[in-house]
Write a protein that holds these residues in place. Structure first.
Motif, PDB file in Angstrom:
ATOM      1  N   LEU A 122       0.831  -1.203   0.000  1.00  0.00           N
ATOM      2  CA  LEU A 122       0.000   0.000   0.000  1.00  0.00           C
ATOM      3  C   LEU A 122       0.867   1.255   0.000  1.00  0.00           C
ATOM      4  CD1 LEU A 122      -2.861  -0.953   2.489  1.00  0.00           C
ATOM      5  CD2 LEU A 122      -2.848  -1.132  -0.004  1.00  0.00           C
ATOM      6  N   LEU A 123       1.834   1.304   0.899  1.00  0.00           N
ATOM      7  CA  LEU A 123       2.701   2.484   0.991  1.00  0.00           C
ATOM      8  C   LEU A 123       3.511   2.681  -0.288  1.00  0.00           C
ATOM      9  CD1 LEU A 123       3.892   2.017   4.671  1.00  0.00           C
ATOM     10  CD2 LEU A 123       2.478   3.899   3.813  1.00  0.00           C
ATOM     11  N   ALA A 124       3.957   1.593  -0.880  1.00  0.00           N
ATOM     12  CA  ALA A 124       4.737   1.698  -2.112  1.00  0.00           C
ATOM     13  C   ALA A 124       3.926   2.263  -3.268  1.00  0.00           C
ATOM     14  CB  ALA A 124       5.292   0.322  -2.497  1.00  0.00           C
ATOM     15  N   CYS A 125       2.601   2.173  -3.161  1.00  0.00           N
ATOM     16  CA  CYS A 125       1.715   2.726  -4.191  1.00  0.00           C
ATOM     17  C   CYS A 125       1.245   4.138  -3.858  1.00  0.00           C
ATOM     18  CB  CYS A 125       0.510   1.809  -4.377  1.00  0.00           C
ATOM     19  SG  CYS A 125       0.898   0.210  -5.099  1.00  0.00           S
ATOM     20  N   GLY A 126       1.747   4.725  -2.779  1.00  0.00           N
ATOM     21  CA  GLY A 126       1.348   6.077  -2.401  1.00  0.00           C
ATOM     22  C   GLY A 126       0.114   6.136  -1.523  1.00  0.00           C
ATOM     23  N   THR A 127      -0.371   4.988  -1.060  1.00  0.00           N
ATOM     24  CA  THR A 127      -1.556   4.948  -0.195  1.00  0.00           C
ATOM     25  C   THR A 127      -1.134   5.169   1.253  1.00  0.00           C
ATOM     26  OG1 THR A 127      -2.721   3.441  -1.675  1.00  0.00           O
ATOM     27  CG2 THR A 127      -3.465   3.512   0.608  1.00  0.00           C
ATOM     28  N   ALA A 148       0.620  -2.329  10.612  1.00  0.00           N
ATOM     29  CA  ALA A 148       0.178  -0.964  10.341  1.00  0.00           C
ATOM     30  C   ALA A 148       0.757   0.010  11.349  1.00  0.00           C
ATOM     31  CB  ALA A 148      -1.349  -0.903  10.362  1.00  0.00           C
ATOM     32  N   ALA A 149       0.742  -0.360  12.627  1.00  0.00           N
ATOM     33  CA  ALA A 149       1.249   0.530  13.663  1.00  0.00           C
ATOM     34  C   ALA A 149       2.737   0.819  13.466  1.00  0.00           C
ATOM     35  CB  ALA A 149       1.002  -0.076  15.040  1.00  0.00           C
ATOM     36  N   ARG A 150       3.501  -0.190  13.074  1.00  0.00           N
ATOM     37  CA  ARG A 150       4.937   0.016  12.855  1.00  0.00           C
ATOM     38  C   ARG A 150       5.197   0.914  11.649  1.00  0.00           C
ATOM     39  NH1 ARG A 150       5.106  -5.398  14.395  1.00  0.00           N
ATOM     40  NH2 ARG A 150       5.058  -6.099  12.220  1.00  0.00           N
ATOM     41  N   SER A 151       4.354   0.801  10.632  1.00  0.00           N
ATOM     42  CA  SER A 151       4.588   1.561   9.398  1.00  0.00           C
ATOM     43  C   SER A 151       4.121   3.003   9.486  1.00  0.00           C
ATOM     44  CB  SER A 151       3.857   0.880   8.239  1.00  0.00           C
ATOM     45  OG  SER A 151       2.454   1.115   8.319  1.00  0.00           O
ATOM     46  N   GLY A 152       3.101   3.262  10.309  1.00  0.00           N
ATOM     47  CA  GLY A 152       2.525   4.595  10.411  1.00  0.00           C
ATOM     48  C   GLY A 152       1.346   4.829   9.493  1.00  0.00           C
ATOM     49  N   ILE A 153       1.013   3.864   8.637  1.00  0.00           N
ATOM     50  CA  ILE A 153      -0.146   4.040   7.748  1.00  0.00           C
ATOM     51  C   ILE A 153      -1.409   4.224   8.590  1.00  0.00           C
ATOM     52  CG2 ILE A 153      -0.744   1.587   7.577  1.00  0.00           C
ATOM     53  CD1 ILE A 153      -1.239   2.043   4.569  1.00  0.00           C
ATOM     54  N   ARG A 154      -2.347   5.014   8.096  1.00  0.00           N
ATOM     55  CA  ARG A 154      -3.634   5.168   8.776  1.00  0.00           C
ATOM     56  C   ARG A 154      -4.547   4.045   8.294  1.00  0.00           C
ATOM     57  NH1 ARG A 154      -4.450   9.689   7.227  1.00  0.00           N
ATOM     58  NH2 ARG A 154      -3.854  10.999   9.005  1.00  0.00           N
ATOM     59  N   LEU A 426       9.406   9.440   6.382  1.00  0.00           N
ATOM     60  CA  LEU A 426       9.571   8.592   5.220  1.00  0.00           C
ATOM     61  C   LEU A 426       9.156   7.169   5.557  1.00  0.00           C
ATOM     62  CD1 LEU A 426      10.640   8.347   2.292  1.00  0.00           C
ATOM     63  CD2 LEU A 426      12.884   7.822   3.273  1.00  0.00           C
ATOM     64  N   ALA A 427       8.142   6.667   4.876  1.00  0.00           N
ATOM     65  CA  ALA A 427       7.613   5.331   5.161  1.00  0.00           C
ATOM     66  C   ALA A 427       7.929   4.338   4.057  1.00  0.00           C
ATOM     67  CB  ALA A 427       6.102   5.393   5.365  1.00  0.00           C
ATOM     68  N   ALA A 428       8.031   4.805   2.829  1.00  0.00           N
ATOM     69  CA  ALA A 428       8.426   3.958   1.707  1.00  0.00           C
ATOM     70  C   ALA A 428       9.483   4.737   0.940  1.00  0.00           C
ATOM     71  CB  ALA A 428       7.234   3.640   0.812  1.00  0.00           C
ATOM     72  N   PRO A 429      10.737   4.311   0.977  1.00  0.00           N
ATOM     73  CA  PRO A 429      11.835   5.126   0.440  1.00  0.00           C
ATOM     74  C   PRO A 429      11.949   5.083  -1.064  1.00  0.00           C
ATOM     75  CG  PRO A 429      12.674   3.065   1.310  1.00  0.00           C
ATOM     76  CD  PRO A 429      11.203   3.084   1.623  1.00  0.00           C
ATOM     77  N   ARG A 430      12.825   5.931  -1.553  1.00  0.00           N
ATOM     78  CA  ARG A 430      13.115   5.995  -2.976  1.00  0.00           C
ATOM     79  C   ARG A 430      13.802   4.738  -3.469  1.00  0.00           C
ATOM     80  NH1 ARG A 430      13.297  10.936  -5.546  1.00  0.00           N
ATOM     81  NH2 ARG A 430      12.879  12.761  -4.276  1.00  0.00           N
ATOM     82  N   ASN A 431      13.723   4.562  -4.786  1.00  0.00           N
ATOM     83  CA  ASN A 431      14.525   3.550  -5.479  1.00  0.00           C
ATOM     84  C   ASN A 431      14.356   2.158  -4.866  1.00  0.00           C
ATOM     85  OD1 ASN A 431      15.615   5.556  -7.181  1.00  0.00           O
ATOM     86  ND2 ASN A 431      17.101   6.098  -5.609  1.00  0.00           N
TER      87      ASN A 431
END
Length: 435
Positions: A122-127, A148-154, A426-431
């Motif tokens: 999800l995070l890698a897709c900008g969600t 989810a809690a570790r990643s910070g996603i809502r 930053l939750a899903a990094p570049r490259n």
């Protein structure tokens, strides 16, 4: 005050473009200032933001676009590995593809590994916000909450509830479901950015006793959401009429148990009658449009205009696993095409709204998410197209930034997401490739 300032081309929607003009704001030499608490301090032209907050850390994204985090209003965690499965319409697909896939989440180790990958996808897709049907198994839902809690996603999610018309391993009575649901609701109260959604799968999988329990939970815990499905296919709708002959229509089944409120999200709503639409508007519930899933199962074409004219809030959803990809951004291009077939014309502003501020409003989260308004959580992603030679050349032929955004909405995908930030972090990094 010291800030972290992100620079790039910035685009967001400030209001409802279906009811107001000039809702879209694009700042080509833009800057977004984020305070230490992860909230937006200022949006504007970069020189003005630099002057307002001198001596701040600057993260320059070049010509990339900064877009508010996407909001996925409907998908299924235990269908993570059920994408691209065969089936002759919804009910056959559930029986032969989905239920076996969902049963595998009884294995806690399997569920934990899947939860990590699910959230990273999800995070890698900008969600950055998602409303998710959880597993039927308590430990699998704990794994999803932990990831989810570790990643910070809502995350808005809940245990999928069903007590009939499915394999026994997936069924729980109302009495068996109550305690684990109560425990998960309590967990959400103490964990930031986690929300609980009471989740009866759909009318055909739920007895009156189970639906009654869902209504009681919703009344007892007003902070929770209610998510379910409605009028996805004609076959399903006819089966609901047969199973609940005393109800006037599909919506009336849920309404009779107190499940239709301003905290309710109904997925699909393709074959909904005018009477049902009027009641949805009266109850102020929301609907999620899942165009890829609807095409995949041959369900039909969502009547967006009928919902909007009644003021019904609409979100976008990938609906994995009938949906075959995790990108809400790609769903927007599919939604554009579906609405073309229904003589409903959408522009770049309409599309961006549905996946950002419109989704936030559908979930009652517009005070926290969906746009770059000062004080909101700094949830956004970086759309970096420059390494794609064709896309860069195509955008170079556009007359203005609005035309560029329209092209990006149709031609960009998760491969162009350079980074995703949640609450300024930053939750899903570049490259990185998709996990």
């Amino acid at each position: 005050m010291s800030m972290t300032i992100h620079t790039g081309t910035i685009a967001h929607v400030r209001g409802d473009p279906f009811g107001a003009e000039e809702a879209l704001e694009i700042i080509e030499q833009g800057a977004l200032a984020i305070d230490r608490s992860g909230r937006i301090g200022l949006l504007g032209e970069r020189n003005a933001v630099f002057e307002a907050f001198p001596n701040s850390e600057i993260i320059d994204h070049g010509n990339a676009w900064l877009i508010p985090g996407l909001i996925d209003g409907h998908l299924h965690f235990p269908q993570f590995y059920a994408t691209a499965g065969p089936g002759n319409g919804l009910l056959d697909w559930l029986e032969n593809t989905v239920y076996p896939a969902e049963a595998s989440f009884a294995d806690e180790l399997f569920a934990r590994a899947a939860a990590e990958r699910f959230v990273r996808h999800l995070l890698a897709c900008g969600t950055t916000t998602a409303m998710v049907f959880g597993s039927q198994f308590y430990d699998a839902n704990l794994a999803l909450f932990d990831a989810a809690a570790r990643s910070g996603i809502r995350l808005i999610t809940g245990m999928t509830l069903m007590d009939r018309n499915a394999p026994p391993i997936l069924l729980r009575t109302a009495e068996q479901s109550l305690d684990p649901v109560e425990k998960l609701i309590g967990l959400c109260r103490t964990t930031p950015r986690l929300y609980y959604a009471i989740t009866p799968r759909f009318a055909l999988s739920c007895s009156p006793a189970l639906l009654e329990m869902c209504g009681a939970l919703l009344k007892c815990h007003p902070e929770t959401y209610l998510q379910t499905h409605i009028n996805e296919t004609r076959t399903e709708t006819a089966a609901v009429r047969a199973a609940f002959p005393r109800s006037r229509h599909y919506l009336d089944v849920y309404d009779g148990f107190g499940l239709i409120t301003e905290r309710t999200m109904l997925a699909h709503s393709i074959h909904t009658t005018d009477a049902e639409l009027d009641r949805m508007a009266e109850a102020a519930c929301a609907v999620c449009h899942c165009p890829t899933s609807n095409a995949y199962l041959g369900s039909g074409l969502f009547p967006l205009q009928k919902h909007l004219t009644r003021g019904i809030r609409v979100a976008m959803g990938t609906d994995v696993g009938a949906g075959t990809q995790f990108s809400v951004w790609r769903e927007l291009s599919q939604a554009y095409k579906v609405q073309q077939l229904r003589d409903c014309r959408l522009d770049a502003c309409h599309l961006l709204y549905l996946a950002t501020l419109g989704g936030a409003k559908a979930l009652g989260l517009e005070h926290e998410a969906g746009s770059f308004e000062t004080g909101k959580s700094a949830d956004f992603f970086v759309l970096d197209y420059e390494q794609d030679s064709y896309l860069a050349a195509r955008l170079g032929r556009c007359e203005n930034a609005m035309d560029q955004l329209f092209c990006l909405l149709h031609l960009a995908d998760e491969r162009h997401v350079g980074a995703t930030y949640v609450h300024g972090r930053l939750a899903a990094p570049r490259n990185r490739s998709l996990p």
